[in-house]
Scaffold this active site. Sequence first.
Site, PDB file in Angstrom:
ATOM      1  N   LYS A 277      56.356  -3.114   8.306  1.00  0.00           N
ATOM      2  CA  LYS A 277      56.613  -4.559   8.385  1.00  0.00           C
ATOM      3  C   LYS A 277      58.021  -4.823   7.842  1.00  0.00           C
ATOM      4  O   LYS A 277      58.417  -4.210   6.827  1.00  0.00           O
ATOM      5  CB  LYS A 277      55.555  -5.282   7.550  1.00  0.00           C
TER       6      LYS A 277
ATOM      7  N   SER B 289      50.378 -12.461   8.622  1.00  0.00           N
ATOM      8  CA  SER B 289      51.767 -12.409   9.000  1.00  0.00           C
ATOM      9  C   SER B 289      52.230 -11.049   9.506  1.00  0.00           C
ATOM     10  O   SER B 289      53.315 -10.934  10.074  1.00  0.00           O
ATOM     11  CB  SER B 289      52.644 -12.794   7.808  1.00  0.00           C
TER      12      SER B 289
ATOM     13  N   SER C 229      47.000 -11.546   5.369  1.00  0.00           N
ATOM     14  CA  SER C 229      47.996 -11.052   6.322  1.00  0.00           C
ATOM     15  C   SER C 229      47.849  -9.590   6.723  1.00  0.00           C
ATOM     16  O   SER C 229      48.573  -9.129   7.619  1.00  0.00           O
ATOM     17  CB  SER C 229      49.406 -11.291   5.783  1.00  0.00           C
TER      18      SER C 229
END
Lengths: 55, 467
Positions: free
Chosen positions: B76, B151, B175
């Site tokens: 990420k 996310s 997330s």
Amino acid sequence: MNVKQAAEAWQFDIPDDELAAITPILEDVVAKTAQALDKDLSTTDPIHSFRPTGR
Amino acid sequence: MNLTITDLAPKIESGELSPVELTQQVLALIEKRQPRLNAFITVTAEHALAQARQAEQEIRAGNYRGKLHGIPYAAKDLFYTKGIKTTVGSKILGDFIPEFDCAVVEKLTAAGAVMIGKAGLHEWAYGITSNNPHYGSIRNPWDLERIPGGSSGGSTAALGGGLCSFSLGSDTGGSIRIPASFCGLVGLKPTFGRVSRYGVFPLGHTLDHAGPFGLTVRDTSAVYRAMAGYDPRDDSSADQPYVEAKLAAEPSLAGRKLGIPENFYFDDLDPEVEAAVRKAISVLESLGAELVPIKAPDIAEFNEVARLILLAEASSVHEKRLTERRADFGDDVRALFDQGRFVRATDYLNAQRRRRDLVDAFNALLSQVDAIVTPTIPVPPAKIGQDTLTIRGVEHNVRLATTRIVRALNLTGLPLLSVPCGLTTQDLPIGLQIIGRVWDEAGILEVGHAYEQATDWHTKRPAIATE
């Protein structure tokens, strides 16, 4: 809380339309959390308290 | 191509599969599928090939480092990577190049893993859609018109889209678990303090966790093993012994007590989600688990406590940027950051006090059972741009409905696992959440693995991943 007055007092400089959009959300947050926090929490330490050892 | 670590690692170790060729194949797939998935902000082709060449040389020289050696992964884009752009999904950090690797990337590099790219995310990791105004909407591999969740949406779009073997995410209010559930993957949010957050850009410092995504529980367990460990550079890091999950070949949950909430967690579920989760629970029972009805505390109330804490913590990180670079925030996150500026310090601190009630309640429940099982998300993934959805005839806000089950659990710091447990009639993934005792990642991985052994949901792949 008067969101507009608070924003002005703290000089957040948030445009009126954006302030108008978040005001009802904030009022909702404040109302709901007021209910959740309506307890005697005076002898409870907050999570993530200070530790004198630093790390 | 089967990209599970379990399948690739023995081939790499034996020399049957070249890490360089594997990396080249994966990079070719990224070139082909990235335009549709938009999983990556940065593809690190040269970096990956250099790591793969090093892995190949080491393995040929007899220095095999373990299961992750030569295995491709995506991080990420809020995990700091030395010399590689780390945007946090923002315009403001669009050209930011860290001078050091975060602890997790350090560990994965030491394990010989190959980082093939920096995955996209909701701007500043502050949202569940991964519709990013600066880098475009990330697409769900199961239906390109739908959100992958967030996310950490790029991490699961990449993994679910067959572009890596595992990926990294962070979880502040769901997330990791939301995109894992929405993309039909395994996602582990470890216990708070188990995985170092050194060099992970913060959202809410008392709620943030770093964790892995995998195609199977066994793969996820292998990555988690490499990520876990005490790090004095991270204030929240805990010096706790790592416990290896015992992932048996024959599934059995004999002797385990699993708590099934009678309240809240099964309210307001999409009917297909409820049916899949109920069926999954019956599978767990058939494996020998004793199902224990439990009563959860008032989660709706604690969702508000979590919301307030996150509002304040997230805004404190960005206060200066909100003043100086206001126009460079996306509309949705700017509104959230603005809201957080109005949270009173006394309310924030009392919310952190109130939080202890939830911690105590869950620890008490988990003294009676080994783990608690719930749906991960009440609904299947929404369409990109969809603001509301309907559950049993009632309209709900997409963000609030999606986070309803997962959000408050971040207050507890407990380990949480999401495993795939079904597909809707529209072929949209459904997730099962397993809540474990503090430091008992092994226990929830064992439950998830047993479930996987008895079912085949973890073998399902979207069409884009197999073309």
